[in-house]
Design a protein around this motif. Structure first.
Motif, PDB file in Angstrom:
ATOM      1  N   GLY A 175       0.816  -1.204   0.000  1.00 36.25           N
ATOM      2  CA  GLY A 175       0.000   0.000   0.000  1.00 36.25           C
ATOM      3  C   GLY A 175       0.852   1.257   0.000  1.00 36.25           C
ATOM      4  O   GLY A 175       0.547   2.235  -0.682  1.00 36.25           O
ATOM      5  N   LYS A 176       1.937   1.237   0.763  1.00 34.93           N
ATOM      6  CA  LYS A 176       2.842   2.390   0.791  1.00 34.93           C
ATOM      7  C   LYS A 176       3.498   2.584  -0.576  1.00 34.93           C
ATOM      8  O   LYS A 176       3.642   3.715  -1.059  1.00 34.93           O
ATOM      9  N   GLN A 177       3.872   1.483  -1.212  1.00 35.86           N
ATOM     10  CA  GLN A 177       4.451   1.580  -2.550  1.00 35.86           C
ATOM     11  C   GLN A 177       3.445   2.187  -3.532  1.00 35.86           C
ATOM     12  O   GLN A 177       3.813   3.002  -4.386  1.00 35.86           O
ATOM     13  N   LEU A 178       2.174   1.793  -3.395  1.00 37.60           N
ATOM     14  CA  LEU A 178       1.146   2.311  -4.291  1.00 37.60           C
ATOM     15  C   LEU A 178       0.945   3.811  -4.071  1.00 37.60           C
ATOM     16  O   LEU A 178       0.852   4.580  -5.040  1.00 37.60           O
ATOM     17  N   ILE A 179       0.890   4.237  -2.836  1.00 46.51           N
ATOM     18  CA  ILE A 179       0.714   5.664  -2.555  1.00 46.51           C
ATOM     19  C   ILE A 179       1.904   6.464  -3.091  1.00 46.51           C
ATOM     20  O   ILE A 179       1.722   7.523  -3.704  1.00 46.51           O
TER      21      ILE A 179
END
Length: 353
Positions: A283-287
């Motif tokens: 999720g952090k990578q996506l953000i």
């Protein structure tokens, strides 16, 4: 976007549970996750190449769960807070941000990409990350006003004038995101309770209120391509004139519509890591990717909103035909949260009943 919180039907609740089970299964029951799941609204869009770029860089597949309009997506997420059906939620805007924060829906995450954003957006609440912004503005039908020899309105105050009687269509703020933004614009412009007198004047001047943007713009507004509408003033977006050019059946040098800069209200859309996410790292990578130049350059053409990253090149149609308000209206999220239901209820009494 509805502002009335409703319990989801049993069938919908079952669907949410089923989706959560599927997400868990996809994560491999304890193995390293192979996908990241984005929960969002039906208007979210990203080009195929940009999506593939994220998947190649991260090594994760991106699954997108679209859940109705932005408020519906938030309602569903709040019902499963702590045991979410995805990893990231996108589409929370200023008008409902406090609900997401107070509902303990999100984990804190401060992306390193925030340093690349325009100054207006680089210090958000640590639970959310700004991704795009759009301005809700009056739009006018150029040809109608030219044909009738009437100057189009240049301000919100103008709409009370007799020459604009029966010309305006707006969206209901209880059921529409742009409708709520326009109501907030009138509160910001005329104050509280001054906005109420303004809406009394609009009703006396023949304003038409409909449930949503689709009906207002494509059925009631005379300026939209193919519309049977007869009203030449509508609440829409600063980028709507650019969309008319981009989607025109033949090349246009000038948009058939124009946005009125006065009274434009800014909506910022945020993303956040869902508390209890099965793939928080993904999720952090996506953000981070959603703030990258690659994704931000795709935002205008895919979703017809503005990027928040600084110095991103805009499509030519945006530069030529859209409005970028220098000083858009905004109200603090806390003030909106304290008064939103009261304002909407009072609007309904003044305009609908």
């Amino acid at each position: 976007m509805s502002l009335v919180e409703r319990l989801l039907p049993n069938a919908l609740g079952a669907a949410v549970v089923a989706a959560a089970v599927l997400v868990g299964a996809a994560c491999g029951g304890g193995d390293a996750p192979t996908e990241v799941v984005l929960v969002t609204h039906d208007s979210f869009a990203v080009s195929k190449g940009v999506r593939q770029a994220f998947e190649k860089e991260s090594g994760l597949s991106l699954r997108i769960l679209q859940a109705g309009d932005a408020n519906e997506a938030l309602n569903r997420a709040l019902l499963t807070a702590g045991d979410p059906q995805g990893d990231v939620i996108f589409g929370i805007d200023d008008s409902v941000l406090s609900r997401a924060l107070e509902g303990d829906l999100l984990e804190e995450y401060v992306s390193p990409e925030l340093a690349a954003l325009e100054p207006d957006f680089e210090e958000p609440d640590p639970h959310v990350t700004p991704v795009d912004h759009g301005e809700v503005c009056l739009n006018v039908d150029r040809a109608w006003f030219a044909e009738h020899g009437i100057a189009p309105p240049t301000s919100l105050a103008d709409l009370r004038l007799p020459r604009y009687r029966n010309l305006l269509v707006v969206e209901n703020p209880a059921t529409s995101s742009p409708g709520l933004a326009f109501l907030l614009a009138t509160v910001a412009t005329f104050g509280d309770p001054g906005w109420q007198a303004y809406w009394r004047d609009l009703r006396a001047n023949g304003v038409l209120a409909v449930d949503g943007w689709e009906e207002a713009y494509t059925q009631q507004f005379s300026g939209a391509a193919g519309s049977p509408g007869k009203r030449p003033i509508v609440v829409s977006y600063a980028t709507s004139p650019a969309a008319e050019v981009i989607f025109a059946s033949k090349p246009l040098q000038t948009s058939p519509t124009a946005a009125v800069e006065d009274g434009c209200y800014r909506q910022v859309e945020y993303a956040g890591i869902l508390r209890g996410a099965r793939n928080e790292d993904g999720g952090k990578q996506l953000i981070d990717f959603m703030l990258s130049e690659r994704f931000q350059s795709d935002v205008p053409g895919s979703m017809f909103v503005y990027p928040v990253r600084d110095a991103v090149e805009l499509p030519e149609a945006f530069v030529e035909h859209a409005v970028a308000p220098a000083d858009p209206l905004q109200l603090p999220a806390e003030r909106i949260d304290r008064n939103r239901d009261r304002w909407v209820d009072r609007w309904t009494e003044l305009v609908v009943r």
